[in-house]
Design a protein around this motif. Structure first.
Motif, PDB file in Angstrom:
ATOM      1  N   GLY B  61       0.811  -1.223   0.000  1.00  0.00           N
ATOM      2  CA  GLY B  61       0.000   0.000   0.000  1.00  0.00           C
ATOM      3  C   GLY B  61       0.836   1.260   0.000  1.00  0.00           C
ATOM      4  N   GLU B  62       2.100   1.152  -0.453  1.00  0.00           N
ATOM      5  CA  GLU B  62       3.004   2.303  -0.346  1.00  0.00           C
ATOM      6  C   GLU B  62       3.329   2.935  -1.687  1.00  0.00           C
ATOM      7  N   ILE B  63       3.684   4.223  -1.624  1.00  0.00           N
ATOM      8  CA  ILE B  63       4.220   4.916  -2.796  1.00  0.00           C
ATOM      9  C   ILE B  63       5.666   5.287  -2.469  1.00  0.00           C
ATOM     10  N   GLN B  64       6.596   4.955  -3.380  1.00  0.00           N
ATOM     11  CA  GLN B  64       8.012   5.264  -3.133  1.00  0.00           C
ATOM     12  C   GLN B  64       8.582   6.092  -4.267  1.00  0.00           C
ATOM     13  N   GLU B  65       9.289   7.156  -3.885  1.00  0.00           N
ATOM     14  CA  GLU B  65       9.945   7.986  -4.902  1.00  0.00           C
ATOM     15  C   GLU B  65      11.350   7.465  -5.129  1.00  0.00           C
ATOM     16  N   ASN B  66      11.559   6.749  -6.235  1.00  0.00           N
ATOM     17  CA  ASN B  66      12.892   6.275  -6.584  1.00  0.00           C
ATOM     18  C   ASN B  66      13.594   7.330  -7.427  1.00  0.00           C
ATOM     19  N   GLU B  67      14.861   7.032  -7.787  1.00  0.00           N
ATOM     20  CA  GLU B  67      15.631   8.048  -8.490  1.00  0.00           C
ATOM     21  C   GLU B  67      15.004   8.424  -9.839  1.00  0.00           C
ATOM     22  N   SER B  68      14.609   7.431 -10.604  1.00  0.00           N
ATOM     23  CA  SER B  68      14.132   7.761 -11.950  1.00  0.00           C
ATOM     24  C   SER B  68      12.665   7.402 -12.163  1.00  0.00           C
ATOM     25  N   ASN B  69      12.018   6.873 -11.110  1.00  0.00           N
ATOM     26  CA  ASN B  69      10.620   6.493 -11.291  1.00  0.00           C
ATOM     27  C   ASN B  69       9.879   6.499  -9.964  1.00  0.00           C
ATOM     28  N   LEU B  70       8.562   6.455 -10.080  1.00  0.00           N
ATOM     29  CA  LEU B  70       7.714   6.374  -8.898  1.00  0.00           C
ATOM     30  C   LEU B  70       7.167   4.958  -8.812  1.00  0.00           C
ATOM     31  N   PHE B  71       7.268   4.349  -7.625  1.00  0.00           N
ATOM     32  CA  PHE B  71       6.634   3.044  -7.411  1.00  0.00           C
ATOM     33  C   PHE B  71       5.316   3.268  -6.691  1.00  0.00           C
ATOM     34  N   ILE B  72       4.241   2.716  -7.231  1.00  0.00           N
ATOM     35  CA  ILE B  72       2.944   2.783  -6.559  1.00  0.00           C
ATOM     36  C   ILE B  72       2.511   1.358  -6.252  1.00  0.00           C
ATOM     37  N   GLY B  73       2.388   1.024  -4.975  1.00  0.00           N
ATOM     38  CA  GLY B  73       1.977  -0.318  -4.564  1.00  0.00           C
ATOM     39  C   GLY B  73       0.568  -0.617  -5.038  1.00  0.00           C
ATOM     40  N   ALA B  74       0.318  -1.892  -5.358  1.00  0.00           N
ATOM     41  CA  ALA B  74      -0.980  -2.276  -5.935  1.00  0.00           C
ATOM     42  C   ALA B  74      -2.143  -1.949  -4.997  1.00  0.00           C
ATOM     43  N   CYS B  75      -1.904  -2.025  -3.679  1.00  0.00           N
ATOM     44  CA  CYS B  75      -3.003  -1.807  -2.735  1.00  0.00           C
ATOM     45  C   CYS B  75      -3.131  -0.346  -2.289  1.00  0.00           C
ATOM     46  N   THR B  76      -2.486   0.580  -2.990  1.00  0.00           N
ATOM     47  CA  THR B  76      -2.645   1.992  -2.659  1.00  0.00           C
ATOM     48  C   THR B  76      -4.047   2.444  -3.063  1.00  0.00           C
ATOM     49  N   THR B  77      -4.726   3.128  -2.149  1.00  0.00           N
ATOM     50  CA  THR B  77      -6.095   3.565  -2.465  1.00  0.00           C
ATOM     51  C   THR B  77      -6.073   4.810  -3.353  1.00  0.00           C
ATOM     52  N   MET B  78      -7.198   5.040  -4.012  1.00  0.00           N
ATOM     53  CA  MET B  78      -7.351   6.240  -4.832  1.00  0.00           C
ATOM     54  C   MET B  78      -7.132   7.492  -3.989  1.00  0.00           C
ATOM     55  N   ALA B  79      -7.658   7.489  -2.758  1.00  0.00           N
ATOM     56  CA  ALA B  79      -7.520   8.660  -1.886  1.00  0.00           C
ATOM     57  C   ALA B  79      -6.048   8.919  -1.588  1.00  0.00           C
ATOM     58  N   ALA B  80      -5.274   7.859  -1.329  1.00  0.00           N
ATOM     59  CA  ALA B  80      -3.858   8.031  -1.007  1.00  0.00           C
ATOM     60  C   ALA B  80      -3.069   8.499  -2.231  1.00  0.00           C
ATOM     61  N   PHE B 170       3.222  -0.778  -9.529  1.00  0.00           N
ATOM     62  CA  PHE B 170       3.523  -0.192 -10.832  1.00  0.00           C
ATOM     63  C   PHE B 170       4.755   0.681 -10.701  1.00  0.00           C
ATOM     64  N   ARG B 171       5.510   0.733 -11.809  1.00  0.00           N
ATOM     65  CA  ARG B 171       6.626   1.663 -11.884  1.00  0.00           C
ATOM     66  C   ARG B 171       6.311   2.659 -12.979  1.00  0.00           C
ATOM     67  N   LEU B 172       6.348   3.949 -12.620  1.00  0.00           N
ATOM     68  CA  LEU B 172       6.068   5.009 -13.592  1.00  0.00           C
ATOM     69  C   LEU B 172       7.318   5.859 -13.749  1.00  0.00           C
ATOM     70  N   PRO B 173       7.966   5.842 -14.941  1.00  0.00           N
ATOM     71  CA  PRO B 173       9.149   6.687 -15.122  1.00  0.00           C
ATOM     72  C   PRO B 173       8.769   8.162 -14.974  1.00  0.00           C
ATOM     73  N   TYR B 174       9.657   8.953 -14.338  1.00  0.00           N
ATOM     74  CA  TYR B 174       9.350  10.377 -14.214  1.00  0.00           C
ATOM     75  C   TYR B 174       9.325  11.005 -15.606  1.00  0.00           C
ATOM     76  N   PRO B 175       8.325  11.807 -15.910  1.00  0.00           N
ATOM     77  CA  PRO B 175       8.289  12.472 -17.216  1.00  0.00           C
ATOM     78  C   PRO B 175       9.483  13.414 -17.355  1.00  0.00           C
ATOM     79  N   PRO B 176      10.086  13.506 -18.557  1.00  0.00           N
ATOM     80  CA  PRO B 176      11.190  14.448 -18.749  1.00  0.00           C
ATOM     81  C   PRO B 176      10.702  15.896 -18.609  1.00  0.00           C
ATOM     82  N   ASP B 177      11.643  16.846 -18.499  1.00  0.00           N
ATOM     83  CA  ASP B 177      11.266  18.263 -18.477  1.00  0.00           C
ATOM     84  C   ASP B 177      10.493  18.583 -19.756  1.00  0.00           C
ATOM     85  N   HIS B 178       9.754  19.663 -19.717  1.00  0.00           N
ATOM     86  CA  HIS B 178       8.958  20.119 -20.873  1.00  0.00           C
ATOM     87  C   HIS B 178       7.938  19.076 -21.312  1.00  0.00           C
TER      88      HIS B 178
END
Ligand SMILES: Cc1cc2nc3c(=O)[nH]c(=O)nc-3n(C[C@H](O)[C@H](O)[C@H](O)COP(=O)(O)OP(=O)(O)OC[C@H]3O[C@@H](n4cnc5c(N)ncnc54)[C@H](O)[C@@H]3O)c2cc1C
Ligand code: FES
Ligand code: FES
Lengths: 152, 292
Positions: B61-80, B170-178
């Motif tokens: 249920g956790e969200i983690q800010e990694n160096e190049s991407n964001l990890f969102i745990g599968a059990c993270t709620t919409m509110a979180a 899920f792993r979401l790569p950080y969007p580049p600038d611009h």
């Protein structure tokens, strides 16, 4: 197989053995007798079964009682005190926000959660804050006015 | 409405959950927020003898800010998801999807993993996950694997997951600038409504110019699964961002990329027309953010 669970509801500790397929709404209403929590649809659509579970309002018809093991729960019965009704309850009475009353417990708990987290909500925030609670009677305007009258 | 009888399990680790699932085989189902599963069980759309809750597994249920991407745990709620600072800052289209799902009561329970596993063509977080190039992280008794979200959906309610798989996040790569992104859902009312059409767009522009370096468009409710719109994306690559380019891409999405059907929520022709409108609007908003 029944499972023994513990929970705190309206500051009172409960220990109950429940079947795994019993919803929190059914436990609260039928086993614990707190019938202020209503059941309208049983599928998450109407909000009549709203309770506050560990600080967040939820549809108790879509939570298993066993999932609420060790939880802290607030139902409509927990709002009034020896001094009388909660200000929101009083406002609902005074503003004519109650007709049949079926949606009222859920409405008030959603409104209480909104005001606890955001004491001065805008009109849009109030409407959004009760958008999970359906009312067949009032047309919502009186409910809106009752909540508006209690914001700081 | 009564729930059928089942046994309830609450493993504390992924390993234990996987072992249980293997042992109980197809008689068991995973439970996250329950806003789909409990409804389906009550309506007898699905049945099961065992429910395995994923709620008490640490880290899911956790969200983690990694160096190049964001990890969102599968059990993270919409509110979180909706209130997480990293989502607010970098993934506004996902925030918008999470904010528009169901009601505030549902959002306190419903998880992003459940939304993806439910694989509704109209699912509210799916277009944003697609345009952010999300990768689904999966664990099974045989090990870990990764599935790009573009390969995940196989049909209405059907996914690439096998019976023994747990979606861990899920792993979401950080969007580049611009870069910029935007999501719009169109329904008959604002709250608790199944979408008629929903769409997300993502753009990256060359710094200081309006040249489009990359473009991704995802459409919901207009095919058996949420889809990317490759023809419309191709119509944007290397072009100069602006109304003419966006109109051309919108027409391409409308006539080439989608295959909507008639149903009681809207006709196929109306859905096609709205694919055009939502594609254009999401691109224009994404572009405003990209050059800001
Ligand atoms: C009143 C109401 C309104 C709704 N409105 C919307 C809406 O506007 N937009 C929208 O998109 N959806 C909506 N939904 C659907 C639902 O709330 C979402 O799809 C939600 O995200 C499901 O998540 P959950 O955690 O509740 O899933 P669950 O019900 O717990 O699980 C759903 C399915 O996924 C499987 N599963 C869940 N997590 C995992 C995992 N980690 N690994 C493997 N399998 C897993 C379960 O076994 C189950 O089959 C609504 C539902 C209700 C009841
Ligand atoms: S009874 Fe739970 S939402 Fe209607
Ligand atoms: S007062 Fe009757 S449903 Fe709201």
């Amino acid at each position: 197989m029944k499972k023994l669970i513990q929970m705190t509801i309206n500051d009172r500790a409960y220990e109950v053995a429940v079947e795994p397929n019993k919803t929190l709404a059914d436990l609260i209403r039928y086993d614990l007798g707190l019938t202020g929590t209503k059941k309208g649809c049983d599928t998450g659509d109407c909000g009549a079964c709203t309770v506050i579970l560990n600080g967040d309002p939820v549809n108790s018809c879509l939570v298993l009682a066993v999932q609420a093991d060790n939880a802290v729960i607030e139902t409509i019965e927990g709002l009034s005190t020896d001094d009388g009704l909660h200000p929101l309850q009083q406002a609902f009475v005074e503003k004519g926000a109650i007709q049949c009353g079926f949606c009222t417990p859920g409405m008030i708990l959603s409104a209480k959660n909104l005001l606890d987290k955001n004491p001065a909500p805008t009109e849009a925030e109030i409407r959004e804050g009760i958008s999970g609670n359906l009312c067949r009677c009032t047309g919502y305007q009186k409910i809106f006015e009752a909540i508006e009258s209690t914001r700081s | 409405m009564l729930l059928p009888k089942f046994e309830f399990h609450e493993p504390e680790s992924i390993e234990k959950a996987l072992a249980l699932k293997k042992q109980l085989n197809s008689g068991a189902r995973f439970l996250a927020g329950g806003t789909d599963l409990l409804v389906y069980l009550k309506k007898k759309i699905v049945s099961t003898d065992h429910v395995i809750s994923l709620q008490r597994i640490d880290g899911l249920g956790e969200i983690q800010e990694n160096e190049s991407n964001l990890f969102i745990g599968a059990c993270t709620t919409m509110a979180a998801i909706s209130r997480h600072p990293a989502v607010l800052k970098r993934f506004c289209a996902l925030k918008s999807g999470a904010d528009n799902m169901g009601t505030h009561l549902i959002r306190n329970r419903a998880t992003i993993g459940g939304n993806v596993c439910n694989a509704s063509p109209a699912g509210d977080t799916l277009p944003a996950l697609l345009v952010y190039d999300a990768v689904a992280l999966v664990e099974s008794p045989d090990g870990k694997r990764e599935i790009p979200l573009t390969d995940f959906f196989k049909g209405p309610g059907k996914t690439d997951l096998k019976n023994d798989d747990i979606l861990t996040g899920f792993r979401l790569p950080y969007p580049p600038d611009h870069s910029g992104a935007h999501y719009i859902q169109l329904g008959k009312r604002k709250s608790a409504e199944i979408n008629v059409v929903n769409a997300a767009s993502f753009l990256t522009c060359e710094p200081g110019t309006s040249n489009i370096l990359s473009a991704r468009i995802a459409l919901g409710s207009v095919a058996p699964t949420p889809i990317r719109a490759p023809e419309a994306e191709a119509a944007l690559m290397g072009r100069t961002a602006g109304d003419d380019t966006f109109n051309a891409a919108a027409e391409t999405a409308r006539f080439k990329d989608c295959s909507p059907i008639d149903d009681f929520r809207g006709s196929a022709a109306y859905r096609r027309a709205m694919v055009g409108v939502l594609t254009k609007r999401t691109l224009a908003e994404a572009f405003d953010q990209a050059r800001a």
